[in-house]
Design an enzyme around this catalytic site. Structure first.
Site, PDB file in Angstrom:
ATOM      1  N   ARG A  98     -12.994   1.592   9.127  1.00 25.76           N
ATOM      2  CA  ARG A  98     -13.547   1.302   7.801  1.00 25.76           C
ATOM      3  C   ARG A  98     -12.867   0.098   7.182  1.00 25.76           C
ATOM      4  O   ARG A  98     -11.666  -0.109   7.344  1.00 25.76           O
ATOM      5  CB  ARG A  98     -13.417   2.532   6.899  1.00 25.76           C
ATOM      6  CG  ARG A  98     -14.272   3.700   7.391  1.00 25.76           C
ATOM      7  CD  ARG A  98     -14.129   4.935   6.514  1.00 25.76           C
ATOM      8  NE  ARG A  98     -15.012   5.999   7.003  1.00 25.76           N
ATOM      9  CZ  ARG A  98     -14.701   6.833   8.001  1.00 25.76           C
ATOM     10  NH1 ARG A  98     -13.517   6.729   8.578  1.00 25.76           N
ATOM     11  NH2 ARG A  98     -15.552   7.762   8.396  1.00 25.76           N
ATOM     12  N   HIS A 104     -17.227  -0.750  14.608  1.00 26.35           N
ATOM     13  CA  HIS A 104     -16.941   0.186  15.693  1.00 26.35           C
ATOM     14  C   HIS A 104     -16.355  -0.573  16.876  1.00 26.35           C
ATOM     15  O   HIS A 104     -16.670  -1.741  17.104  1.00 26.35           O
ATOM     16  CB  HIS A 104     -18.213   0.921  16.105  1.00 26.35           C
ATOM     17  CG  HIS A 104     -18.915   1.573  14.957  1.00 26.35           C
ATOM     18  ND1 HIS A 104     -18.372   2.616  14.252  1.00 26.35           N
ATOM     19  CD2 HIS A 104     -20.109   1.307  14.370  1.00 26.35           C
ATOM     20  CE1 HIS A 104     -19.205   2.974  13.290  1.00 26.35           C
ATOM     21  NE2 HIS A 104     -20.265   2.193  13.344  1.00 26.35           N
ATOM     22  N   GLU A 152     -24.810   0.818  17.738  1.00 24.16           N
ATOM     23  CA  GLU A 152     -25.855   1.485  16.951  1.00 24.16           C
ATOM     24  C   GLU A 152     -27.098   0.590  16.888  1.00 24.16           C
ATOM     25  O   GLU A 152     -27.009  -0.633  16.978  1.00 24.16           O
ATOM     26  CB  GLU A 152     -25.383   1.734  15.515  1.00 24.16           C
ATOM     27  CG  GLU A 152     -24.139   2.566  15.372  1.00 24.16           C
ATOM     28  CD  GLU A 152     -23.668   2.680  13.929  1.00 24.16           C
ATOM     29  OE1 GLU A 152     -24.177   1.936  13.065  1.00 24.16           O
ATOM     30  OE2 GLU A 152     -22.777   3.491  13.663  1.00 24.16           O
ATOM     31  N   GLN A 188     -18.017  -0.782   7.552  1.00 26.61           N
ATOM     32  CA  GLN A 188     -17.324  -0.323   8.757  1.00 26.61           C
ATOM     33  C   GLN A 188     -17.703  -1.166   9.967  1.00 26.61           C
ATOM     34  O   GLN A 188     -18.679  -1.917   9.963  1.00 26.61           O
ATOM     35  CB  GLN A 188     -17.659   1.142   9.022  1.00 26.61           C
ATOM     36  CG  GLN A 188     -19.137   1.431   9.168  1.00 26.61           C
ATOM     37  CD  GLN A 188     -19.436   2.926   9.174  1.00 26.61           C
ATOM     38  OE1 GLN A 188     -19.809   3.462  10.204  1.00 26.61           O
ATOM     39  NE2 GLN A 188     -19.263   3.581   8.026  1.00 26.61           N
ATOM     40  N   HIS A 207     -20.660  -3.918   9.047  1.00 20.47           N
ATOM     41  CA  HIS A 207     -21.949  -3.620   8.423  1.00 20.47           C
ATOM     42  C   HIS A 207     -21.811  -2.567   7.339  1.00 20.47           C
ATOM     43  O   HIS A 207     -20.818  -1.833   7.259  1.00 20.47           O
ATOM     44  CB  HIS A 207     -22.973  -3.167   9.474  1.00 20.47           C
ATOM     45  CG  HIS A 207     -22.549  -1.944  10.238  1.00 20.47           C
ATOM     46  ND1 HIS A 207     -21.720  -2.016  11.343  1.00 20.47           N
ATOM     47  CD2 HIS A 207     -22.835  -0.627  10.072  1.00 20.47           C
ATOM     48  CE1 HIS A 207     -21.513  -0.799  11.814  1.00 20.47           C
ATOM     49  NE2 HIS A 207     -22.171   0.071  11.062  1.00 20.47           N
TER      50      HIS A 207
END
Length: 413
Positions: free
Chosen positions: A283, A100, A135, A98, A264
């Site tokens: 995804r 972001h 993240e 996925q 990642h």
């Protein structure tokens, strides 16, 4: 300063032992337990446990008094919302691949899907909220990751080392343009292959990877991973995409930062993860969930090269505190540790909202002005510290044992 009771998410890729043992619950659990959530996420907010045992939703507490709980600066920046979510991850199997979005991409995508009337809980919804989702993951045990595009020339070397006949034209494609544009072209070609073509290519690739791995070739670790993913997802284009990513092994205390656009995949291990309080995920594959290829291609960053491994920087005035700096405005993560025999005191960073979790040993927290109650955190326990709390000091409850603590705060504005 109040103890937290946190939600456990039972995803199929989780461990039946790690989180139960962290929390002191029966192990193995009946079902996999994948994530322990600490924060004010609307889907599973933590609850505050008062001195009298009464419980209140952290989400409601923040919403009812954001200035006291978050501080005026955080409230202004994030609209009265705690901007981060802290997790313990326990992965026994690979997750989905996925990426972001950036803040701008998230705002635009959210407005577009709202305008189109796509329900926010619909399986095909890409943007359930208008915020970015950077993240950072910090290993508690050896933690295995695929993240970011490997240097394109190095990927050409890998593909030529395994040399499956069905990939020869694709290898030439990347070799002729070994940069971000070449990676974009190859990645786009692979994830849009017709299923019939994919069903012919993948077995050839997996056989070549298995042969290379069994022979102990230069890329044996990468090839073992591709074979494992192919066995789990035998008809998935994400297996080919995985050939393009850096294969990283983090040791305990090491971290990587995953900015917007970074493609990642977490493979296995136990880690602390801090992320922006968002659900926006694009995804790529290795999942039965919705994959929106055109939107994924708008979001993914094809810059290539090694992923920096963060080992933490010593905080000013405290050599037992390491901070993992990033450019994320939503969060910052610090790790505090004491070796057996060290009973020294530390002060927590940043006078703002904080979540503190103990992952090894036990620690005592107390306000330095004597006005806050004293709290002891055992392994697996966590505490909420609102912005209105005084400066907090902490030290090991048992100086004869190692102690490890993580502290999550908003990023520096």
């Amino acid at each position: 300063m109040e103890l937290l009771r946190n939600a456990v998410r039972p995803y199929a890729w989780g461990s039946r032992t790690v989180i139960p043992e962290l929390l002191g619950n029966p192990s193995p659990a009946d079902h996999p337990e994948a994530e322990l959530w600490m924060g004010a996420h609307p889907g599973d907010p933590s609850t505050l446990v008062g001195a009298d045992g009464a419980e209140r939703s952290l989400l409601d507490v923040v919403a009812n008094d954001p200035d006291s709980q978050l501080g005026t600066t955080c409230t202004r920046l994030w609209g009265g919302r705690l901007p981060f979510l802290l997790k313990i991850l326990a992965a026994d199997e690979p997750l989905s691949m996925q990426a972001h979005p950036t803040a701008e991409q998230a705002r635009e995508g959210y407005a577009r899907e709202e305008g189109a009337g796509v329900p926010r809980d619909a399986g095909e919804r890409n943007y359930p909220d208008p915020t970015a989702k950077p993240e950072l993951v910090c290993a508690l045990t050896e933690f295995h990751v695929l993240a970011g595009f490997r240097d394109a020339l190095r990927t050409v070397e890998l593909l030529r080392a395994i040399e499956p006949p069905s990939l020869s034209s694709y290898i030439d494609l990347l070799a002729g343009q070994p940069d971000a544009d070449g990676l974009r072209a190859l990645f786009t070609t692979w994830i849009t292959l017709p299923q019939q073509t994919l069903d012919e290519v993948l077995p050839d690739v997996l056989s070549a990877c298995a042969t290379h791995a069994d022979a102990g070739g230069e890329f044996a670790t990468e090839c073992h991973t591709i074979v494992e993913l192919g066995e789990r997802h035998p008809r998935d284009a994400g297996v080919l995409a995985a050939l393009l990513l850096n294969r990283i092994v983090l040791r305990a205390g090491e971290a990587i930062y995953l900015p917007p656009g970074n493609l990642h995949l977490y493979l296995r291990g136990t880690a602390v993860e801090i992320l922006a309080n968002s659900d926006n995920v694009l995804r790529c594959g290795l999942t039965p969930k919705h994959v929106d290829v055109p939107e994924l291609l708008r979001v993914v960053d094809f810059a290539d090269g090694d992923m920096p491994v963060l080992r933490g920087e010593c905080a000013a005035g405290c050599d037992r505190m390491l901070v993992y700096p990033t450019d994320a405005a939503e969060f910052e993560l610090a790790r505090l540790y004491w070796r057996a025999g060290d009973a020294g005191e530390a002060r927590l960073p940043y006078a703002g909202p904080r979540i503190v979790v103990c992952t090894q040993g036990s620690v005592v927290l107390r306000g330095v002005d004597g006005s806050a109650r004293e709290v002891e955190l055992a392994k697996g326990s966590s505490v909420w510290l609102p912005a209105s709390d005084p400066e907090i000091a902490l030290w090991p409850a048992d100086a004869g044992a190692d102690c490890h603590v993580f502290c999550a705060t908003p990023g520096k504005a």
